[in-house]
Design an enzyme around this catalytic site. Structure first.
Site, short mmCIF file in Angstrom:
data_model
loop_
_atom_site.label_atom_id
_atom_site.label_comp_id
_atom_site.label_asym_id
_atom_site.label_seq_id
_atom_site.Cartn_x
_atom_site.Cartn_y
_atom_site.Cartn_z
CD GLU A 30 43.33 3.82 13.40
OE1 GLU A 30 43.63 4.43 12.36
OE2 GLU A 30 42.89 2.66 13.42
CE LYS A 97 45.41 3.34 4.79
NZ LYS A 97 44.58 2.33 4.10
CG ASP A 149 47.18 -5.13 0.06
OD1 ASP A 149 47.83 -4.69 1.03
OD2 ASP A 149 46.15 -4.57 -0.38
CB ALA A 152 53.01 -1.24 6.87
CG ASP A 153 48.29 -1.69 10.57
OD1 ASP A 153 48.85 -0.63 10.21
OD2 ASP A 153 47.05 -1.83 10.63
CE LYS A 170 41.21 -2.91 8.91
NZ LYS A 170 41.95 -1.91 8.16
N1 PSU Z 1 40.16 -0.27 11.54
C1 PSU Z 1 38.99 0.35 11.33
N2 PSU Z 1 38.94 1.33 10.40
C2 PSU Z 1 40.07 1.73 9.74
C3 PSU Z 1 41.31 1.09 9.99
C4 PSU Z 1 41.31 0.09 10.90
O1 PSU Z 1 37.98 0.03 11.97
O2 PSU Z 1 39.98 2.66 8.95
C5 PSU Z 1 42.59 1.57 9.33
C6 PSU Z 1 43.72 1.54 10.36
O3 PSU Z 1 44.28 2.83 10.40
C7 PSU Z 1 44.69 0.53 9.82
C8 PSU Z 1 44.48 0.71 8.35
O4 PSU Z 1 46.01 0.78 10.23
O5 PSU Z 1 43.06 0.80 8.24
C9 PSU Z 1 45.07 -0.42 7.55
O6 PSU Z 1 45.16 -0.02 6.22
P1 PSU Z 1 46.06 -0.88 5.20
O7 PSU Z 1 45.31 -2.16 5.06
O8 PSU Z 1 46.09 -0.05 3.93
O9 PSU Z 1 47.41 -1.02 5.83
MN MN Z 2 47.60 -2.59 1.96
#
Ligand code: PSU
Ligand code: MN
Length: 314
Positions: A30, A97, A149, A152-153, A170
């Site tokens: 990604e 993003k 929150d 969407a993953d 994370k």
């Molecule tokens: N894992 C990491 N660093 C990142 C991400 C994941 O080590 O930057 C990113 C990925 O692209 C993941 C996104 O899909 O964060 C999730 O963001 P959100 O919580 O806004 O969906």
């Molecule tokens: Mn989010």
């Protein structure tokens, strides 16, 4: 704007197309982690290193991003540098993003952007790629009861057949709630040589996993079983812990994470900005130690993904 209707906008690089046509191993990577998850200029070094690790493992890397309205699967050196280069510090990228839902507006507008896990998994699966490596998945945020929150993953992974090698979700997230949601969504989770779900910066999260694989060949066997069973597609999460020697010190992690969450709330950070804000806060307040743990986790995931793709290809 005179694209023939029905023309698919996906651009698959020649190298990736050739590998897929010959059933050779390919690993999707990604670009959000490059543009928004890691500070520059380290981000470009890491992006290049990850591609090299995939090659060293005998597979072809396919980094995914949207450039001028075209979703690309497989970037050349200049394109990779472009994705990394417009980033200044984590969370301050000049590139948008893009989650899965942002792809159509970006394509229609001719915009460029880095793809998250959801957008990358979707595009990689469209191209026919079966294995994808990242750092940590998005998931359910800790203040979900107030903000709803949730990345969407998770929902996208319930709808595409791709293996996602990650170091868990994370640790800024609510890990038990995220695992619960994955169960509800029917997304399989396989611990790699662990019976415990990993904690991204930390090797362990304290949460159990139901299934464990001991080798890349075993993981490939699960992918083949998914293929054979058929039915509606869903992802398989391969949860690969960061080596204990390279994890972030757990006490430092817990202390700085509590401060990061408080800062996020008091500064009113919301929506897509939350994850990059928290990751960047941890980097700055651990003297870069969280960055090293993050990079170590991604490296391990990329190596394993190349092994899995290779075992799956034979
Ligand atoms: N894992 C990491 N660093 C990142 C991400 C994941 O080590 O930057 C990113 C990925 O692209 C993941 C996104 O899909 O964060 C999730 O963001 P959100 O919580 O806004 O969906
Ligand atoms: Mn989010």
């Amino acid at each position: 704007m005179s694209k023939a209707s029905g023309e698919h906008p996906l651009v698959v690089s020649d190298e990736v197309r050739e590998a897929l046509d010959r059933s050779r191993p390919v690993v999707a990577l990604e670009s959000t982690i490059i543009a928004h998850g890691l500070p520059g200029p380290r981000n470009l070094q890491v992006a290049e290193e990850l591609e090299e690790l995939v090659r060293a493992g005998g597979a072809v890397p396919a980094t995914v991003a949207v450039l001028d309205g075209r979703p690309h699967v497989g970037l050349d050196k200049a394109q990779l540098a472009h994705v990394a280069g417009v980033a200044r510090a984590a969370g301050e990228s000049g590139l948008r993003k893009l989650g899965h839902r942002d792809l159509a507006p970006a394509v229609a507008a001719g915009a460029s952007g880095a793809t998250t896990v959801s957008a990358t998994a979707f595009l990689a699966a469209r191209a026919g790629i079966r294995v994808f490596a990242t750092g940590g998945l998005g998931g359910v945020h800790r203040e979900w009861a107030q903000t709803q929150d949730e990345s969407a993953d998770l929902h996208l992974l319930a709808r595409v057949r791709i293996a996602v090698v990650c170091a868990g979700v994370k640790s800024v997230l609510d890990v038990p709630a995220t695992l619960q949601r994955l169960e509800t969504l029917g997304v399989g989770v396989l611990g790699f040589r662990t019976t415990e779900f990993p904690g991204f910066y930390l090797s362990r999260s304290g949460e159990p996993v139901g299934w464990t694989a001991g080798s890349a060949a075993e993981v490939a066997g699960v992918l083949r079983a998914q293929d054979a069973l058929g039915g509606p597609p869903s992802a398989l999460i391969v949860a690969n812990p960061v080596p204990a020697a390279e994890q972030l010190d757990p006490a430092l992690h817990d202390r700085v994470l509590a401060q990061a969450l408080a800062a996020c709330a008091s500064e009113g950070v919301t929506g897509q900005a939350v994850t990059p804000f928290l990751l960047d806060y941890l980097v700055r307040h651990t003297d870069g130690a969280s960055l090293e743990a993050n990079v170590a986790a991604v490296r391990g995931n990329v190596r394993l993904a190349a092994e899995i793709a290779t075992a799956y290809a034979v």
